[in-house]
Design a protein around this motif. Structure first.
Motif, short mmCIF file in Angstrom:
data_model
loop_
_atom_site.label_atom_id
_atom_site.label_comp_id
_atom_site.label_asym_id
_atom_site.label_seq_id
_atom_site.Cartn_x
_atom_site.Cartn_y
_atom_site.Cartn_z
N LEU A 1 0.76 -1.09 -0.03
CA LEU A 1 -0.11 -0.05 0.07
C LEU A 1 0.72 1.14 0.04
O LEU A 1 0.46 2.18 -0.58
CB LEU A 1 -0.97 0.14 1.29
N SER B 1 -1.81 -3.26 -3.72
CA SER B 1 -1.67 -1.85 -4.40
C SER B 1 -2.73 -1.99 -5.59
O SER B 1 -2.96 -0.84 -6.43
CB SER B 1 -0.38 -1.48 -5.00
N ASP C 1 -7.53 -0.99 -4.75
CA ASP C 1 -8.13 0.30 -4.26
C ASP C 1 -9.59 0.34 -4.68
O ASP C 1 -10.37 0.85 -3.52
CB ASP C 1 -7.28 1.42 -5.06
N ASN D 1 -4.17 6.92 0.02
CA ASN D 1 -3.67 5.66 0.06
C ASN D 1 -4.63 4.75 1.29
O ASN D 1 -4.73 5.64 2.43
CB ASN D 1 -2.33 5.06 0.42
#
Length: 300
Positions: A43, A75, A78, A180
């Motif tokens: 992340l 990653s 999201d 993030n």
């Protein structure tokens, strides 16, 4: 069927402590014929690199630690996290936080067992006017609003655990100011969606289990069994870290075979009476949680 997982962060070369964590989680899942998932927790786009992820996967395979599912890269997920983040927003559990990290670290607020400050709720009840003013200055992080009540669970190794969510944990970040998503939200969602029903990990994450259990409940997700194990530390009690290059895999692979490393780890954590070389099948045959100590394990 048991489904465990290993979820490393690719921020550098793995060291003996990381391999120990991978081995214990693999043995715990595989001893009774379960599955083992590899999830790459990347992340933090600034610190985590794909070449480190490739390297750690090569190190795991060199040791014989083959995964049944994955690798999954956080990653790339999201959109999934956003869905569950929105569900928490709809319940009124999320608020904007404009506090800077440096201010939090410098504060005199109480600190959790891992040394992080317990958030004092500074932004919890901002007026609409103050919020609009601060929005013009900087982007906010998003925090979860925790109730003032006890959280209780039984760890599979350390036994009954209890703390007050408001005073002992504090409202925690679920999305950073840079957009993030946080570890706490991502790990909870991922373990539930990936069918992980056994989480075996280091005792440094024992306290954060309460935060994750709150998210499991708030999101209506099935919670796993948690088992935490002691850490590998040096003679000063310092946890082995990637930053200090403590016994990293680059060093270990030039000097030992996979079987020698496995044998040494099984001896260090009290499962084997000697440090003789052994393969993973031999290690699984003698592995038992009740052989692991509760105190941290000194290396060197």
């Amino acid at each position: 069927m048991t489904k465990g997982r290993f979820a490393p962060s690719p921020s550098g070369r793995m060291h003996l402590g990381n391999i120990y964590a991978a081995l214990i989680s693999w043995l715990s899942a595989k001893k009774d014929g379960g599955l083992w998932l590899l999830r790459i927790e990347d992340l933090d786009r600034q610190r985590c690199k794909r070449e480190y992820a490739d390297q750690l996967m090569d190190d795991l395979l060199w040791l014989g630690l083959k995964w049944d599912d994955g690798p999954v890269f956080q990653s790339e997920r999201d959109e999934i996290y956003q869905k569950y983040f929105h569900a928490l927003e709809e319940r009124g559990l999320v608020y904007d936080c404009f506090c800077r990290r440096a201010d939090l670290l410098a504060s005199s607020a109480p600190h959790a067992n891992d040394g992080t400050p317990i958030y004092a709720g500074t932004c919890r009840n901002l007026s609409p006017a103050d919020r609009e003013r601060l929005l013009k200055e900087r982007d906010p992080a998003k925090r979860i609003r925790l109730p003032d009540r006890e959280s209780v669970f039984v760890d599979g190794h350390y036994g009954p655990q209890k703390l007050n969510l408001a005073s002992d944990a504090g409202d925690f970040i679920i999305r950073r100011a840079d957009g993030n998503f946080s570890y706490q939200l991502a790990v909870t969602v991922d373990d539930a969606l990936m069918g992980v029903n056994q989480v075996a990990r280091g005792r440094d994450l024992l306290a954060s289990t309460h935060q994750q259990l709150f998210l499991y409940e708030a999101l209506g997700l099935q919670k796993p069994q948690f088992l935490h194990f002691p850490l590998l530390v040096d003679k000063e009690g310092r946890r082995l870290s990637k930053r200090d290059k403590d016994l990293d895999m680059g060093y270990l692979r030039t000097r030992f075979s996979p079987q020698e490393i496995i044998g040494k780890l099984m001896f260090l954590c009290g499962i084997s009476p000697t440090d003789k070389a052994m393969d993973l099948q031999e290690a699984a045959a003698i592995f038992a949680w009740n052989k692991l100590p509760l105190e941290d394990i000194v290396v060197g």
